[in-house]
Design an enzyme around this catalytic site. Structure first.
Site, PDB file in Angstrom:
ATOM      1  N   ASN A 113      -9.191   3.508  -1.176  1.00 57.28           N
ATOM      2  CA  ASN A 113      -9.666   4.458  -0.164  1.00 57.28           C
ATOM      3  C   ASN A 113      -8.936   5.797  -0.183  1.00 57.28           C
ATOM      4  O   ASN A 113      -9.529   6.833   0.108  1.00 57.28           O
ATOM      5  CB  ASN A 113      -9.593   3.845   1.230  1.00 57.28           C
TER       6      ASN A 113
ATOM      7  N   HIS B 158       0.820  -1.212   0.000  1.00 61.89           N
ATOM      8  CA  HIS B 158       0.000   0.000   0.000  1.00 61.89           C
ATOM      9  C   HIS B 158       0.859   1.270   0.000  1.00 61.89           C
ATOM     10  O   HIS B 158       0.354   2.350  -0.256  1.00 61.89           O
ATOM     11  CB  HIS B 158      -0.908  -0.016   1.234  1.00 61.89           C
TER      12      HIS B 158
ATOM     13  N   ASN C  35      -6.827   6.337   4.226  1.00 59.53           N
ATOM     14  CA  ASN C  35      -8.202   6.719   3.893  1.00 59.53           C
ATOM     15  C   ASN C  35      -8.555   8.160   4.278  1.00 59.53           C
ATOM     16  O   ASN C  35      -9.689   8.580   4.125  1.00 59.53           O
ATOM     17  CB  ASN C  35      -9.214   5.717   4.462  1.00 59.53           C
TER      18      ASN C  35
ATOM     19  N   ASP D 193      -0.590   2.599  -5.276  1.00 57.15           N
ATOM     20  CA  ASP D 193      -0.581   1.169  -5.575  1.00 57.15           C
ATOM     21  C   ASP D 193      -1.879   0.822  -6.312  1.00 57.15           C
ATOM     22  O   ASP D 193      -2.918   1.416  -6.067  1.00 57.15           O
ATOM     23  CB  ASP D 193      -0.478   0.365  -4.273  1.00 57.15           C
TER      24      ASP D 193
END
Length: 194
Positions: free
Chosen positions: A116, A22, A70, A95
């Site tokens: 997100n 991520h 997020n 990513d």
């Protein structure tokens, strides 16, 4: 084509997330800062690590939000408001589950594809989706229920190596990308495979 004034690399803060899938976007910005010989510094008012850089003859800003993925939009919005940067002058590096490790795609606009970080950026930019995206392939675990744990894990060595090569390759076209000359970068990067 608009020049990109703000380059944002997405990731999660803290050592436990370092080098996880991520954080590929954050890793890209760290590599760019090294290449441009500028230092990312923690900037409270921007909720992130921040630097000014000169790339391809253009002045631009580098940002890694430290808000957790997020809430990335909070950080992007703060910089855009402060420097009067339009959504189409923002490039988000992130990513991407939908493309395999070792590949990278560049595009303008589009949805969030369930990401997100992108979802929050779109909402904080007044639902404007016109920003650029540099999507670093991390592959998909195969089932939606596995995505959350998959993106927060470190990739196995071979895969990690492919992600790193993708980052290095796309940085070679950074001048073109920042200047908004995307077709040359796309032609090369979209056929690249680490």
């Amino acid at each position: 084509m608009a020049v990109f004034k703000l380059l944002v690399g997405l990731g999660n803060p803290g050592s436990e997330y370092e080098n996880t899938r991520h954080n590929a976007g954050a890793q890209w910005i760290e590599a760019l800062a090294r290449q441009s010989q500028c230092s990312l510094r923690s900037e409270k008012k921007f909720f992130g690590e921040f630097a000014k850089a000169y790339i391809g003859g253009e002045e631009c800003y580098l940002l890694i939000p430290t808000t957790y993925m997020n809430l990335s939009g909070k950080s992007v919005q703060a910089v855009c408001q402060f420097y009067k940067i339009l959504p189409e002058q923002v490039l988000v590096i992130h990513d991407e589950l939908d493309i395999p490790p070792g590949t990278v795609k560049l595009k303008k606009g589009g949805g969030h594809g369930g990401h997100n970080g992108l979802k929050d950026i779109i909402s904080k930019l007044g639902n404007n989706r016109d920003f650029g995206r540099l999507r670093i392939g991390i592959g998909h675990p195969g089932h939606a229920s596995q995505v959350a744990s998959y993106v927060l894990k470190k990739a196995p060595a071979e895969e990690y190596d492919q992600i790193e090569k993708t980052i290095d390759e796309s940085l070679c076209y950074c001048d073109d990308i920042v200047r908004g000359e995307l077709s040359n970068a796309m032609n090369h990067l979209h056929s690249f495979k680490a």
